[in-house]
Design an enzyme around this catalytic site. Structure first.
Site, mmCIF file in Angstrom:
data_model
loop_
_atom_site.group_PDB
_atom_site.id
_atom_site.type_symbol
_atom_site.label_atom_id
_atom_site.label_comp_id
_atom_site.label_asym_id
_atom_site.label_seq_id
_atom_site.Cartn_x
_atom_site.Cartn_y
_atom_site.Cartn_z
ATOM 1 N N LYS A 227 0.701 -1.250 -0.111
ATOM 2 C CA LYS A 227 -0.038 0.123 0.078
ATOM 3 C C LYS A 227 0.761 1.331 0.037
ATOM 4 O O LYS A 227 1.957 1.231 0.353
ATOM 5 C CB LYS A 227 -1.108 0.049 1.363
ATOM 6 C CG LYS A 227 -2.085 -1.175 1.278
ATOM 7 C CD LYS A 227 -2.932 -0.803 -0.071
ATOM 8 C CE LYS A 227 -4.067 -1.989 -0.057
ATOM 9 N NZ LYS A 227 -4.836 -1.912 1.083
ATOM 10 N N ARG A 267 -3.575 -10.260 3.974
ATOM 11 C CA ARG A 267 -3.853 -10.410 2.675
ATOM 12 C C ARG A 267 -2.721 -9.785 1.963
ATOM 13 O O ARG A 267 -2.261 -8.483 1.938
ATOM 14 C CB ARG A 267 -5.100 -9.806 2.125
ATOM 15 C CG ARG A 267 -5.446 -9.830 0.504
ATOM 16 C CD ARG A 267 -6.673 -9.052 0.313
ATOM 17 N NE ARG A 267 -7.100 -8.953 -1.179
ATOM 18 C CZ ARG A 267 -6.436 -8.202 -1.982
ATOM 19 N NH1 ARG A 267 -5.701 -7.116 -1.582
ATOM 20 N NH2 ARG A 267 -6.905 -8.218 -3.298
#
Length: 295
Positions: A227, A267
């Site tokens: 991210k 994840r």
């Protein structure tokens, strides 16, 4: 096929491998678009220790264009049909009821709805009609960045602090999907790192406040992999040109911390790194709990 209770109550942090069958996902768009490549990558993640494969056919990165319903269903159905015979536990990353229904009928066990039941009101009802788990993610809308150059600039203001507001909004979403018929025993929650949370200041409070989400009684999924805030953290640590390997190492470090805090799953794109990391985090947590009991 692994039963839902075993998946939801594994007793350790599980690793969910990301299988993006897309042209434009932010870190691996186009790599696994062909059916044979998707199957090969899914198998490789399973061999590397993935407990769950999360299949998505539509990118949710800032500026991504919507995929047609027909294309999304075709891509996902092909991957499900290829991986179910391999013994895979499959999660379907979709916001569409029709895609969820099709994947569940082909043997998928989990629906991972990044909109948390808000984009397609029929999706929670589809889940309620099937024996599956449902991941409800915090959501404030598509990552459009429509009111400025910074993605999410229009949706990232948290009046009472990001941790308090995200938890409150997420639990309202959970209440709504339960009202639509979803069993509470089938729900997993996800605070949605990076979704309407562009900066370090939005995401670190959620990670350091993991206990707040655990207190809800629902298993917690964390999707931190690659991210933007990880790149920002590395830049602040004098690594402004951080490589993908650096980002995957940082992702694995967060996986270990998540496991130490008892999250249900992480994840990630790089399964092998996070599989090793969560093993350490799980062991750390187990040792700490034993010490508490011995006192």
């Amino acid at each position: 096929m692994t039963d839902l209770e075993t998946i939801r109550n594994a007793g350790r942090t599980q690793v969910m491998g990301v299988l993006n069958i897309t042209e434009d996902s932010f870190s691996d768009g186009g790599l696994w678009l062909q059916p044979d490549k998707a199957m090969e990558h899914g198998r490789a993640m399973m061999a590397a220790g993935a407990d769950i494969i999360d299949i998505g056919a539509e990118s949710t990165r800032p500026g991504a264009k919507r995929v047609s319903e027909e294309d999304e269903l075709a891509r996902i159905s092909g991957a499900v049909e290829a991986l179910i015979p391999e013994g895979a536990v499959l999660s379907i990353d979709t916001t569409r009821a029709s895609v969820a229904a099709g994947a569940l009928e082909h043997g998928a066990q989990i629906i991972n709805d990044v909109s948390g039941g808000t984009l397609d009101k029929d999706l929670p009802r589809v889940v309620a009609d099937h024996d599956c788990l449902y991941i409800v993610q915090h959501w404030r809308g598509w990552l459009a960045g429509s009111n400025g150059a910074t993605p999410d600039a229009d949706t990232s203001h948290y009046e009472h602090g990001v941790l308090a507001d995200v938890k409150d909004e997420l639990m309202r979403q959970v209440d709504a999907v339960i009202a639509a018929g979803v069993s509470p025993e089938h729900i997993i929650i996800d605070p949605g790192l990076g979704f309407s949370k562009p900066g370090v200041e939005h995401n670190l409070p959620l990670l350091t406040g993991l206990e707040s989400f655990a207190e809800t009684g629902y298993p917690v999924l964390i999707g931190q992999s690659r991210k933007r805030f990880i790149s920002a953290l590395l830049s602040e640590a004098d690594l402004p040109q951080a490589s993908m390997e650096d980002r995957d190492n940082a992702t694995a470090a967060i996986s270990a911390l998540c496991a130490e805090h008892g999250v249900w799953a992480v994840r990630v794109h790089d399964v092998a790194r996070s599989r090793a990391a969560v093993a350490v985090g799980d062991a750390w947590r187990a040792y700490a709990q034993r010490r508490i009991l011995q006192k």
